[in-house]
Design a protein around this motif. Structure first.
Motif, PDB file in Angstrom:
ATOM      1  N   TRP A  34       1.344  -1.022  -0.412  1.00  0.00           N
ATOM      2  CA  TRP A  34      -0.375  -0.267   0.197  1.00  0.00           C
ATOM      3  C   TRP A  34       0.716   0.920  -0.197  1.00  0.00           C
ATOM      4  N   ASN A  35       0.088   1.778  -0.568  1.00  0.00           N
ATOM      5  CA  ASN A  35       1.217   3.067  -0.950  1.00  0.00           C
ATOM      6  C   ASN A  35       0.649   4.429  -1.032  1.00  0.00           C
ATOM      7  N   TYR A  36       0.714   5.336   0.426  1.00  0.00           N
ATOM      8  CA  TYR A  36      -0.073   6.802   0.692  1.00  0.00           C
ATOM      9  C   TYR A  36       0.776   7.833   0.638  1.00  0.00           C
ATOM     10  N   LEU A  37       0.824   8.647  -0.786  1.00  0.00           N
ATOM     11  CA  LEU A  37       1.483   9.588  -1.087  1.00  0.00           C
ATOM     12  C   LEU A  37       0.735  10.920  -1.090  1.00  0.00           C
ATOM     13  N   GLU A  38       1.448  11.717  -0.812  1.00  0.00           N
ATOM     14  CA  GLU A  38       0.546  13.199  -0.371  1.00  0.00           C
ATOM     15  C   GLU A  38       0.778  13.689  -1.887  1.00  0.00           C
ATOM     16  N   ASN A  39      -0.602  14.606  -1.786  1.00  0.00           N
ATOM     17  CA  ASN A  39      -1.159  15.709  -3.301  1.00  0.00           C
ATOM     18  C   ASN A  39      -0.155  14.288  -4.969  1.00  0.00           C
ATOM     19  N   ILE A  40      -0.811  12.693  -4.515  1.00  0.00           N
ATOM     20  CA  ILE A  40      -0.196  12.036  -5.919  1.00  0.00           C
ATOM     21  C   ILE A  40      -0.175  12.955  -6.910  1.00  0.00           C
ATOM     22  N   THR A  41      -1.778  13.263  -7.313  1.00  0.00           N
ATOM     23  CA  THR A  41      -1.826  13.480  -8.341  1.00  0.00           C
ATOM     24  C   THR A  41      -1.262  14.582  -8.866  1.00  0.00           C
ATOM     25  N   ASP A  42      -0.557  15.944  -7.839  1.00  0.00           N
ATOM     26  CA  ASP A  42       0.241  16.600  -8.364  1.00  0.00           C
ATOM     27  C   ASP A  42       1.224  16.776  -9.703  1.00  0.00           C
ATOM     28  N   ILE A  43       2.217  17.927  -9.705  1.00  0.00           N
ATOM     29  CA  ILE A  43       2.678  18.278 -10.753  1.00  0.00           C
ATOM     30  C   ILE A  43       3.734  18.826  -9.795  1.00  0.00           C
ATOM     31  N   ALA A  44       4.984  18.345 -10.281  1.00  0.00           N
ATOM     32  CA  ALA A  44       6.207  18.622  -9.641  1.00  0.00           C
ATOM     33  C   ALA A  44       7.387  17.821  -9.769  1.00  0.00           C
ATOM     34  N   HIS A  45       8.532  19.341  -9.906  1.00  0.00           N
ATOM     35  CA  HIS A  45       9.250  19.507 -10.806  1.00  0.00           C
ATOM     36  C   HIS A  45       9.304  18.768 -13.075  1.00  0.00           C
ATOM     37  N   GLY A  46       8.196  18.964 -13.166  1.00  0.00           N
ATOM     38  CA  GLY A  46       7.853  18.396 -14.118  1.00  0.00           C
ATOM     39  C   GLY A  46       7.010  16.697 -14.348  1.00  0.00           C
ATOM     40  N   ASN A  47       7.147  16.120 -13.472  1.00  0.00           N
ATOM     41  CA  ASN A  47       6.262  15.079 -13.178  1.00  0.00           C
ATOM     42  C   ASN A  47       5.348  14.860 -12.197  1.00  0.00           C
ATOM     43  N   GLN A  48       4.630  14.117 -12.619  1.00  0.00           N
ATOM     44  CA  GLN A  48       3.576  13.830 -11.187  1.00  0.00           C
ATOM     45  C   GLN A  48       4.091  12.625  -9.870  1.00  0.00           C
ATOM     46  N   CYS A  49       3.154  12.976  -9.244  1.00  0.00           N
ATOM     47  CA  CYS A  49       4.182  12.863  -8.427  1.00  0.00           C
ATOM     48  C   CYS A  49       3.842  10.959  -8.296  1.00  0.00           C
ATOM     49  N   TYR A  50       3.329  11.254  -8.022  1.00  0.00           N
ATOM     50  CA  TYR A  50       2.877   9.178  -8.767  1.00  0.00           C
ATOM     51  C   TYR A  50       3.626   8.927  -9.196  1.00  0.00           C
ATOM     52  N   GLN A  51       3.604   9.291  -9.707  1.00  0.00           N
ATOM     53  CA  GLN A  51       4.497   8.268 -11.201  1.00  0.00           C
ATOM     54  C   GLN A  51       6.157   8.714 -10.809  1.00  0.00           C
ATOM     55  N   ASP A  52       6.393   9.544  -9.989  1.00  0.00           N
ATOM     56  CA  ASP A  52       8.076   9.834  -9.865  1.00  0.00           C
ATOM     57  C   ASP A  52       8.512   8.857  -8.627  1.00  0.00           C
ATOM     58  N   PHE A  53       6.976   8.559  -7.664  1.00  0.00           N
ATOM     59  CA  PHE A  53       7.311   7.263  -6.826  1.00  0.00           C
ATOM     60  C   PHE A  53       7.286   5.708  -7.435  1.00  0.00           C
ATOM     61  N   ASN A  54       6.503   5.664  -9.038  1.00  0.00           N
ATOM     62  CA  ASN A  54       6.120   4.255  -9.518  1.00  0.00           C
ATOM     63  C   ASN A  54       7.663   4.186 -10.056  1.00  0.00           C
ATOM     64  N   ASP A  55       8.467   5.239 -10.137  1.00  0.00           N
ATOM     65  CA  ASP A  55      10.136   5.277 -10.890  1.00  0.00           C
ATOM     66  C   ASP A  55      10.863   4.791  -9.744  1.00  0.00           C
ATOM     67  N   VAL A  56      10.866   4.950  -8.949  1.00  0.00           N
ATOM     68  CA  VAL A  56      12.068   4.519  -8.024  1.00  0.00           C
ATOM     69  C   VAL A  56      11.346   3.638  -7.063  1.00  0.00           C
ATOM     70  N   ARG A  57      10.183   3.476  -6.990  1.00  0.00           N
ATOM     71  CA  ARG A  57      10.181   1.657  -6.905  1.00  0.00           C
ATOM     72  C   ARG A  57      10.419   0.545  -7.451  1.00  0.00           C
ATOM     73  N   THR A  58      10.129   0.879  -8.898  1.00  0.00           N
ATOM     74  CA  THR A  58      10.265   0.660 -10.076  1.00  0.00           C
ATOM     75  C   THR A  58      12.710   0.112 -10.098  1.00  0.00           C
ATOM     76  N   LEU A  59      13.154   1.130 -10.286  1.00  0.00           N
ATOM     77  CA  LEU A  59      14.978   1.368  -9.528  1.00  0.00           C
ATOM     78  C   LEU A  59      14.878  -0.137  -8.123  1.00  0.00           C
ATOM     79  N   PHE A  60      14.051   0.277  -7.115  1.00  0.00           N
ATOM     80  CA  PHE A  60      14.725  -0.927  -6.377  1.00  0.00           C
ATOM     81  C   PHE A  60      14.147  -2.527  -6.604  1.00  0.00           C
TER      82      PHE A  60
END
Length: 85
Positions: A34-60
């Motif tokens: 389960w992933n709890y993310l603040e402002n999950i659909t916000d765009i920050a630094h040019g990317n959606q927050c959830y996409q940034d999270f998923n990119d990191v998860r994929t690396l690990f």
């Protein structure tokens, strides 16, 4: 000051990796996440927050073998998260 989602995610996954190693496990042993993310659909630094999270998860997750694919996961957005002051 809040860290960007990518950095927060990297810290969280490093900590999870540390805990799993202590228990002689790895990410491949996770069956549900389960992933709890603040402002999950916000765009920050040019990317959606959830996409940034998923990119990191994929690396690990790439460090483990997955016989049946990644574990089931749910992304849950929240309005408030933990501050990293």
């Amino acid at each position: 000051m809040n860290l960007p989602v990518r950095e927060q995610s990297e810290q969280a996954f490093r900590k999870a990796e540390e805990i799993l190693k202590t228990e002689q496990m790895n990410f491949g042993d996770i069956v549900r996440q389960w992933n709890y993310l603040e402002n999950i659909t916000d765009i920050a630094h040019g990317n959606q927050c959830y996409q940034d999270f998923n990119d990191v998860r994929t690396l690990f997750y790439a460090s483990s073998e997955w016989e049946s694919g990644y574990p089931a996961a749910t992304g849950i957005g929240t309005q408030h998260g933990r501050r990293s002051d």
